[in-house]
Design an enzyme around this catalytic site. Sequence first.
Site, PDB file in Angstrom:
ATOM      1  N   ASN A   7       0.876  -1.166   0.000  1.00 32.92           N
ATOM      2  CA  ASN A   7       0.000   0.000   0.000  1.00 32.92           C
ATOM      3  C   ASN A   7       0.913   1.216   0.000  1.00 32.92           C
ATOM      4  OD1 ASN A   7      -1.435   2.322   0.965  1.00 32.92           O
ATOM      5  ND2 ASN A   7      -3.070   0.994   1.696  1.00 32.92           N
ATOM      6  N   GLU A  34      -3.941   1.918  -2.902  1.00 33.45           N
ATOM      7  CA  GLU A  34      -4.036   3.337  -2.534  1.00 33.45           C
ATOM      8  C   GLU A  34      -3.132   4.199  -3.423  1.00 33.45           C
ATOM      9  OE1 GLU A  34      -4.883   5.819   1.581  1.00 33.45           O
ATOM     10  OE2 GLU A  34      -4.022   3.803   1.726  1.00 33.45           O
ATOM     11  N   ASP A 147      -4.402  -4.978   0.839  1.00 28.18           N
ATOM     12  CA  ASP A 147      -4.733  -4.353   2.114  1.00 28.18           C
ATOM     13  C   ASP A 147      -6.187  -4.695   2.423  1.00 28.18           C
ATOM     14  OD1 ASP A 147      -5.334  -2.746   4.252  1.00 28.18           O
ATOM     15  OD2 ASP A 147      -4.652  -0.878   3.330  1.00 28.18           O
ATOM     16  N   ASN A 149      -7.559  -4.350   5.390  1.00 30.82           N
ATOM     17  CA  ASN A 149      -8.053  -3.491   6.468  1.00 30.82           C
ATOM     18  C   ASN A 149      -8.745  -4.294   7.569  1.00 30.82           C
ATOM     19  OD1 ASN A 149      -7.382  -0.699   6.383  1.00 30.82           O
ATOM     20  ND2 ASN A 149      -8.561  -0.497   4.489  1.00 30.82           N
ATOM     21  N   ASP A 218      -2.194  -6.284   5.860  1.00 33.16           N
ATOM     22  CA  ASP A 218      -1.886  -6.616   4.467  1.00 33.16           C
ATOM     23  C   ASP A 218      -1.660  -8.124   4.383  1.00 33.16           C
ATOM     24  OD1 ASP A 218      -1.374  -3.720   3.274  1.00 33.16           O
ATOM     25  OD2 ASP A 218      -0.372  -3.828   5.230  1.00 33.16           O
ATOM     26  N   ASP A 247       2.794   4.601   5.234  1.00 32.04           N
ATOM     27  CA  ASP A 247       2.599   4.080   6.581  1.00 32.04           C
ATOM     28  C   ASP A 247       2.497   2.551   6.588  1.00 32.04           C
ATOM     29  OD1 ASP A 247       0.198   4.313   5.245  1.00 32.04           O
ATOM     30  OD2 ASP A 247      -0.785   5.535   6.770  1.00 32.04           O
ATOM     31  N   HIS A 248       2.491   1.933   5.413  1.00 31.02           N
ATOM     32  CA  HIS A 248       2.583   0.490   5.275  1.00 31.02           C
ATOM     33  C   HIS A 248       3.999   0.115   4.871  1.00 31.02           C
ATOM     34  CE1 HIS A 248      -1.873  -0.529   4.913  1.00 31.02           C
ATOM     35  NE2 HIS A 248      -1.870   0.793   4.824  1.00 31.02           N
TER      36      HIS A 248
END
Length: 258
Positions: A7, A34, A147, A149, A218, A247-248
């Site tokens: 991501n 993303e 991802d 989530n 993920d 941030d991943h």
Amino acid sequence: MKIATYNVNGVNGRLNVLLRWLEEAAPDIVCLQELKAPQDKFPLKAINDAGYNAIWHGQKQWNGVAILARNMEIEEVTRTLPGDEEDIQSRYIEALINGIVIACLYLPNGNPAPGPKLEYKLKWFDRLAERAESLLKLKIPVILIGDFNVMPTELDVYKPEKWVKDALFLPEVRKAFAAIVSQGWTDAIRKLYPDEKIYTFWDYFRNAYERDAGLRIDHFLLSPQIAKELRSGGVDRHVRGWEKTSDHAPVWIEIDKK
């Protein structure tokens, strides 16, 4: 064969990070989520120059998914998740690469919960479950990648008691993920590391990365035809520490397939 998911949290704004990681890690197949870029703003030339073919489904400002392949042809199957013709969010793309169905997905976040965003997430999960079941019936190698989530268990989240009301950790969300896995899929990273703390995401706030206050959201779900070929996997967590990074962190697996 090395297959990865990342991501990127903005493919153009973090292009240098992506290219640096591609050169360092040299994955054969990469699923990106993303993108945060419309269809015509995907950095195809830079990706090609790095040695990768690509297909993508962009969307202005939000969402967006892509599949990259090094020295392999990508045969696109679909760029929408069946089940809702009115859903215009760019969250799914599916392709055939070297005899493997690669389904790259970016599942909705679902927050704030409860509310319409959580309802959309659960409906998306239902649609994914239907697609996953239909892919299993093909009895060919399939990998659901991206991802999701969702933190499937308490082992997948730092201080789980702080997440009990979050849409990534609600019982109904975890149940939806578990229902898909129970169809016959293998959670690759958890298969390799059944009892270890493994994170793939660290928030930008409160020094989460430095404190290792992370989440595992993920995932790779492998069909039986390819699960038996799983050999290794891990998280390139050091990439999360790079300047202007996502941030991943990238997550990867290796399978016995040339």
